[in-house]
Design a protein around this motif. Structure first.
Motif, PDB file in Angstrom:
ATOM      1  N   SER A  62      -7.382  -3.473 -35.517  1.00 27.68           N
ATOM      2  CA  SER A  62      -8.230  -2.409 -34.948  1.00 27.68           C
ATOM      3  C   SER A  62      -8.423  -2.488 -33.437  1.00 27.68           C
ATOM      4  CB  SER A  62      -9.608  -2.438 -35.627  1.00 27.68           C
ATOM      5  OG  SER A  62     -10.299  -3.643 -35.322  1.00 27.68           O
ATOM      6  N   TRP A  63      -7.760  -3.385 -32.747  1.00 32.03           N
ATOM      7  CA  TRP A  63      -8.079  -3.603 -31.333  1.00 32.03           C
ATOM      8  C   TRP A  63      -7.851  -2.365 -30.471  1.00 32.03           C
ATOM      9  CZ3 TRP A  63      -4.229  -3.624 -27.460  1.00 32.03           C
ATOM     10  CH2 TRP A  63      -2.901  -3.707 -27.903  1.00 32.03           C
ATOM     11  N   VAL A  64      -6.789  -1.619 -30.742  1.00 33.27           N
ATOM     12  CA  VAL A  64      -6.536  -0.413 -29.955  1.00 33.27           C
ATOM     13  C   VAL A  64      -7.594   0.649 -30.280  1.00 33.27           C
ATOM     14  CG1 VAL A  64      -4.905   1.455 -29.507  1.00 33.27           C
ATOM     15  CG2 VAL A  64      -4.069  -0.880 -29.771  1.00 33.27           C
ATOM     16  N   TRP A  65      -7.924   0.793 -31.549  1.00 34.60           N
ATOM     17  CA  TRP A  65      -8.952   1.750 -31.977  1.00 34.60           C
ATOM     18  C   TRP A  65     -10.275   1.456 -31.289  1.00 34.60           C
ATOM     19  CZ3 TRP A  65     -13.674   1.799 -34.440  1.00 34.60           C
ATOM     20  CH2 TRP A  65     -14.081   3.008 -35.013  1.00 34.60           C
ATOM     21  N   VAL A  66     -10.644   0.189 -31.197  1.00 38.62           N
ATOM     22  CA  VAL A  66     -11.909  -0.186 -30.560  1.00 38.62           C
ATOM     23  C   VAL A  66     -11.884   0.169 -29.076  1.00 38.62           C
ATOM     24  CG1 VAL A  66     -13.384  -2.129 -29.900  1.00 38.62           C
ATOM     25  CG2 VAL A  66     -12.506  -1.969 -32.235  1.00 38.62           C
ATOM     26  N   LEU A  67     -10.780  -0.080 -28.385  1.00 40.10           N
ATOM     27  CA  LEU A  67     -10.687   0.294 -26.970  1.00 40.10           C
ATOM     28  C   LEU A  67     -10.832   1.799 -26.798  1.00 40.10           C
ATOM     29  CD1 LEU A  67      -7.762  -1.938 -25.614  1.00 40.10           C
ATOM     30  CD2 LEU A  67     -10.217  -2.395 -25.573  1.00 40.10           C
ATOM     31  N   ALA A  68     -10.290   2.569 -27.735  1.00 40.29           N
ATOM     32  CA  ALA A  68     -10.381   4.027 -27.650  1.00 40.29           C
ATOM     33  C   ALA A  68     -11.792   4.521 -27.926  1.00 40.29           C
ATOM     34  CB  ALA A  68      -9.398   4.661 -28.630  1.00 40.29           C
ATOM     35  N   LYS A  69     -12.419   3.990 -28.972  1.00 40.35           N
ATOM     36  CA  LYS A  69     -13.694   4.520 -29.434  1.00 40.35           C
ATOM     37  C   LYS A  69     -14.892   4.036 -28.627  1.00 40.35           C
ATOM     38  CE  LYS A  69     -12.074   6.988 -32.796  1.00 40.35           C
ATOM     39  NZ  LYS A  69     -12.195   8.459 -32.800  1.00 40.35           N
ATOM     40  N   THR A  70     -14.730   3.003 -27.827  1.00 41.98           N
ATOM     41  CA  THR A  70     -15.860   2.493 -27.054  1.00 41.98           C
ATOM     42  C   THR A  70     -15.788   2.873 -25.583  1.00 41.98           C
ATOM     43  OG1 THR A  70     -14.759   0.347 -26.719  1.00 41.98           O
ATOM     44  CG2 THR A  70     -16.208   0.557 -28.636  1.00 41.98           C
ATOM     45  N   GLY A  71     -14.890   3.794 -25.224  1.00 41.04           N
ATOM     46  CA  GLY A  71     -14.847   4.303 -23.857  1.00 41.04           C
ATOM     47  C   GLY A  71     -14.044   3.480 -22.880  1.00 41.04           C
ATOM     48  N   GLY A 113     -12.790   4.101 -19.059  1.00 44.29           N
ATOM     49  CA  GLY A 113     -12.024   5.310 -18.793  1.00 44.29           C
ATOM     50  C   GLY A 113     -10.644   5.073 -18.218  1.00 44.29           C
ATOM     51  N   VAL A 114     -10.015   3.943 -18.562  1.00 47.64           N
ATOM     52  CA  VAL A 114      -8.712   3.625 -17.993  1.00 47.64           C
ATOM     53  C   VAL A 114      -7.586   4.150 -18.879  1.00 47.64           C
ATOM     54  CG1 VAL A 114      -9.604   1.550 -16.874  1.00 47.64           C
ATOM     55  CG2 VAL A 114      -8.575   1.364 -19.149  1.00 47.64           C
ATOM     56  N   LEU A 156     -21.722   9.793 -25.861  1.00 51.51           N
ATOM     57  CA  LEU A 156     -22.153   8.924 -24.765  1.00 51.51           C
ATOM     58  C   LEU A 156     -21.010   8.056 -24.286  1.00 51.51           C
ATOM     59  CD1 LEU A 156     -25.676   7.865 -26.080  1.00 51.51           C
ATOM     60  CD2 LEU A 156     -25.157   9.447 -24.205  1.00 51.51           C
ATOM     61  N   SER A 157     -20.162   7.595 -25.217  1.00 50.95           N
ATOM     62  CA  SER A 157     -19.016   6.790 -24.822  1.00 50.95           C
ATOM     63  C   SER A 157     -18.074   7.599 -23.941  1.00 50.95           C
ATOM     64  CB  SER A 157     -18.266   6.294 -26.057  1.00 50.95           C
ATOM     65  OG  SER A 157     -19.026   5.354 -26.755  1.00 50.95           O
ATOM     66  N   ALA A 158     -17.853   8.864 -24.318  1.00 55.93           N
ATOM     67  CA  ALA A 158     -16.956   9.712 -23.533  1.00 55.93           C
ATOM     68  C   ALA A 158     -17.498   9.928 -22.132  1.00 55.93           C
ATOM     69  CB  ALA A 158     -16.772  11.058 -24.241  1.00 55.93           C
ATOM     70  N   ARG A 159     -18.817  10.123 -22.020  1.00 53.99           N
ATOM     71  CA  ARG A 159     -19.412  10.311 -20.702  1.00 53.99           C
ATOM     72  C   ARG A 159     -19.277   9.045 -19.872  1.00 53.99           C
ATOM     73  NH1 ARG A 159     -25.222  12.789 -20.464  1.00 53.99           N
ATOM     74  NH2 ARG A 159     -24.611  12.674 -18.262  1.00 53.99           N
ATOM     75  N   GLY A 160     -19.496   7.892 -20.526  1.00 52.52           N
ATOM     76  CA  GLY A 160     -19.384   6.635 -19.801  1.00 52.52           C
ATOM     77  C   GLY A 160     -17.980   6.372 -19.320  1.00 52.52           C
ATOM     78  N   GLY A 161     -16.966   6.864 -20.104  1.00 53.82           N
ATOM     79  CA  GLY A 161     -15.588   6.642 -19.719  1.00 53.82           C
ATOM     80  C   GLY A 161     -15.176   7.388 -18.475  1.00 53.82           C
ATOM     81  N   GLY A 193      -2.225  -1.484 -34.041  1.00 52.46           N
ATOM     82  CA  GLY A 193      -3.639  -1.851 -34.004  1.00 52.46           C
ATOM     83  C   GLY A 193      -4.629  -0.708 -33.996  1.00 52.46           C
ATOM     84  N   TYR A 194      -4.404   0.312 -34.831  1.00 55.62           N
ATOM     85  CA  TYR A 194      -5.286   1.475 -34.776  1.00 55.62           C
ATOM     86  C   TYR A 194      -5.972   1.767 -36.114  1.00 55.62           C
ATOM     87  CZ  TYR A 194      -7.094   5.632 -32.468  1.00 55.62           C
ATOM     88  OH  TYR A 194      -7.925   6.554 -31.881  1.00 55.62           O
TER      89      TYR A 194
END
Length: 228
Positions: free
Chosen positions: A97-106, A52-53, A18-23, A63-64
């Motif tokens: 984890s800030w970069v990981w969170v930006l990646a995993k939440t779309g 999706g940026v 769902l995150s990928a679709r939202g991105g 930060g991953y």
């Protein structure tokens, strides 16, 4: 594999799908934000409605590290308890984890690091000594592949895309000067749509001098934003 593990895996897969679709919306408001911590940075991307940026992180910090996903106490009960993993990951964000969170939440469909030259060279030398994969033959870039999510690490601009969210982390200025940063940013073929400046006050390794440098650069960074 136990039933509880299967349930948790299914929940994770569903949420990431769902995150990928939202991105796919690929949007961020044209504006700037100044924040003090990693949590503030993630909140700022929400405020900017970023989805999706392409994130270009001018930072000496990667930060991953993943946010730990704990098995819910009711995982074996029926019906399955729904979990909002986007909210869970955002709530657990930290300096690591800030970069990981930006990646995993779309928020970010792609993440490129623009590292200070000296710090980047150190990481290349360290990576080669330890046999890490992903370092290009000429040493000009590192491609990190974590669970199928690719991150590009370099000390120069090498890939483009948009909409572009520029994150300038204070840690950059513990290793490089403002002139070095703007010399690299001048290589961008398109201006960023949004800029977030992070003073990184949740990182004791970042100096107050680096934070002061970032604060002084706010007018120049704001001027870079591509207005509609």
């Amino acid at each position: 594999m136990g039933f509880g593990v299967l349930v948790v895996a299914a929940l994770i897969g569903s949420a990431l799908f769902l995150s990928a679709r939202g991105g796919a919306s690929r949007f961020v408001e044209a504006d700037t934000r100044q924040v003090s911590t990693s949590r503030g940075l993630v909140d700022a991307t929400d405020d900017l409605r970023a989805r999706g940026v392409v994130v270009l992180g001018a930072s000496a910090h990667l930060g991953y590290t993943p946010v730990e996903l704990k098995t819910p106490p009711n995982a074996l009960k029926w019906p399955i308890e729904e979990r909002d993993l986007n909210a869970y990951f955002r709530a657990g964000v930290s300096r690591d984890s800030w970069v990981w969170v930006l990646a995993k939440t779309g928020v970010a469909r792609r993440i490129d690091y623009l590292m200070p030259e000296a710090e980047y060279a150190r990481r290349v030398a360290e990576g080669r000594a330890k046999g890490f994969p992903g370092i290009s033959a000429d040493g000009t870039s590192i491609l990190a592949n974590d669970e199928g999510y690719l991150r590009h690490i370099s000390d120069r601009i090498s890939r483009e895309g948009g909409p572009l969210l520029l994150v300038v982390d204070a840690s950059y200025f513990d290793f490089a000067t403002p002139d070095e940063l703007f010399a690299r940013l001048s290589e961008l073929s398109t201006l960023p749509t949004a800029v977030v400046m992070n003073a990184a006050k949740d990182d004791p390794n970042v100096s107050d001098a680096a934070r002061a440098t970032l604060e002084a650069l706010r007018p120049r960074l704001e001027a870079m934003v591509r207005r509609p």
